[in-house]
Design an enzyme around this catalytic site. Sequence first.
Site, PDB file in Angstrom:
ATOM      1  N   LEU A 147       1.057  -1.196  -0.048  1.00  0.00           N
ATOM      2  CA  LEU A 147       0.068  -0.053  -0.161  1.00  0.00           C
ATOM      3  C   LEU A 147       1.032   1.001  -0.124  1.00  0.00           C
ATOM      4  O   LEU A 147       1.964   1.410   0.689  1.00  0.00           O
ATOM      5  CB  LEU A 147      -0.726   0.139   1.215  1.00  0.00           C
ATOM      6  CG  LEU A 147      -2.274  -0.723   1.355  1.00  0.00           C
ATOM      7  CD1 LEU A 147      -2.947  -0.754   2.549  1.00  0.00           C
ATOM      8  CD2 LEU A 147      -3.146  -0.583   0.057  1.00  0.00           C
ATOM      9  N   ASP A 148       0.603   2.266  -0.849  1.00  0.00           N
ATOM     10  CA  ASP A 148       1.353   3.547  -0.771  1.00  0.00           C
ATOM     11  C   ASP A 148       1.501   4.105   0.337  1.00  0.00           C
ATOM     12  O   ASP A 148       0.692   3.777   1.498  1.00  0.00           O
ATOM     13  CB  ASP A 148       0.644   4.375  -1.742  1.00  0.00           C
ATOM     14  CG  ASP A 148       0.888   3.932  -3.283  1.00  0.00           C
ATOM     15  OD1 ASP A 148       1.769   3.203  -3.407  1.00  0.00           O
ATOM     16  OD2 ASP A 148       0.091   4.478  -4.007  1.00  0.00           O
ATOM     17  N   ASN A 149       2.406   5.040   0.686  1.00  0.00           N
ATOM     18  CA  ASN A 149       2.778   5.643   1.899  1.00  0.00           C
ATOM     19  C   ASN A 149       1.340   6.235   2.707  1.00  0.00           C
ATOM     20  O   ASN A 149       0.813   6.057   3.727  1.00  0.00           O
ATOM     21  CB  ASN A 149       3.780   6.758   1.770  1.00  0.00           C
ATOM     22  CG  ASN A 149       3.840   7.616   2.835  1.00  0.00           C
ATOM     23  OD1 ASN A 149       3.878   7.365   4.196  1.00  0.00           O
ATOM     24  ND2 ASN A 149       4.260   8.721   2.718  1.00  0.00           N
ATOM     25  N   HIS A 231       0.048  -0.096  -7.376  1.00  0.00           N
ATOM     26  CA  HIS A 231      -0.504   1.335  -7.808  1.00  0.00           C
ATOM     27  C   HIS A 231      -1.675   1.120  -8.765  1.00  0.00           C
ATOM     28  O   HIS A 231      -2.182   2.014  -9.080  1.00  0.00           O
ATOM     29  CB  HIS A 231       0.477   2.529  -8.221  1.00  0.00           C
ATOM     30  CG  HIS A 231       1.725   2.331  -7.501  1.00  0.00           C
ATOM     31  ND1 HIS A 231       1.884   2.718  -6.300  1.00  0.00           N
ATOM     32  CD2 HIS A 231       2.963   2.254  -7.828  1.00  0.00           C
ATOM     33  CE1 HIS A 231       3.159   2.616  -5.968  1.00  0.00           C
ATOM     34  NE2 HIS A 231       3.841   2.300  -6.874  1.00  0.00           N
TER      35      HIS A 231
END
Length: 279
Positions: A147-149, A231
Site C-alpha cells: 500500500l502506498d505511504n 498502484h
Amino acid sequence: MSRNDRSTGGKNSGRQGGGTRKKSHARGNAPVKPKMEKSPLSNTEGIRLNKYIANSGICSRRDADMYIAAGNVTVNGKSVTEMGYRVKLEDDVRFDGRRINPEKPQYILLNKPAGFYVTGNPEKGGKTVMELVSKVTDARVSPVGKLDNQAKGLLLFTNDGTLAKKLAKPKNGIRQIYHVTLSKALSREDLESIEKGVFLEGSKVIVTSISFIDDKPHTEVGIELYSIKEHIVTRIFKSMGYDVESLDRVVFGGLTKKDLSRGRTRNLTEQEVINLGMH
C-alpha cells in the site's frame, strides 16, 4: 625364585593383565564414529537442521535425522545429508520440495494509517508499518502486497511463505475493495468506462464493480477488483484524468475492517486462514 621376585612378578603380571583388560574394555565400549565428508554448505552458526525441521511441525528430531539421511531435505537448493548440519533462519529449507518455517505460522491483519511506509524507509524519520506490527509479535512476518505511504486500510502480515507467495501471484488475484476519494467528481460516463475495464500499458484491467458511495459527493467511489499490480487503483483513475486524494482498502479477500480501528492489529482466525488459502 625369592619371595620378592615372586611378589614382583605377580604384581607385574597383574598390572599387565589389568591393563590389557582395561584396554579391551575401552575398545569394546567406545562408539564407532564413521568418517563423514564435510558438506560444502557446512557452518557453525544457526540451529541444527533436525531441530529446524522439528520446530516446523513436520516430525520429531529423530525422524528428521532419517529424512535428512534419505535426501528429503534441501538447503538453499542443495541436498544436505550431513548429520548435525546447521542452518540460519534466513536459509531456504525445503522438505520434499516444500519450504518450511521453524517459527509458528502467524497471520496478522493491520488497519494501516496514512503516513506509514510498507517497504523501506525512503525519507529520514519516515515510519514503517513494521513499527506497528512489531508491537504484537516477535516473529519475522512480512506484508503481503503493498500500500502506498498515504494509503490506508487492510494489510496482511505473515511468516507463512507458501501462502504469501500464492496470494502474490498475479494470475491468482484476490478480491479487494477500495474507498477512493478523488480530486474532482467522477462523471457517470467515466464511471461506466472504468466498469467496462481500463487498458493500462497494453493490457486490460478488469474492474469487478465501481459505484458512487451513498450519501457522498461523487468525488467518493467504491471500486472492487482482483488485480494486485502496484498502484493499480491510482493508475486507473490517473488514466481517466483524475487524481486520487485518499485511498482506503476496506476489504482484502474475505477480510474486513469490522471492529478493527485505524492503526490496530488482530490475528486471523483458523477459518480465515483456510479461506485465504483457497484463493
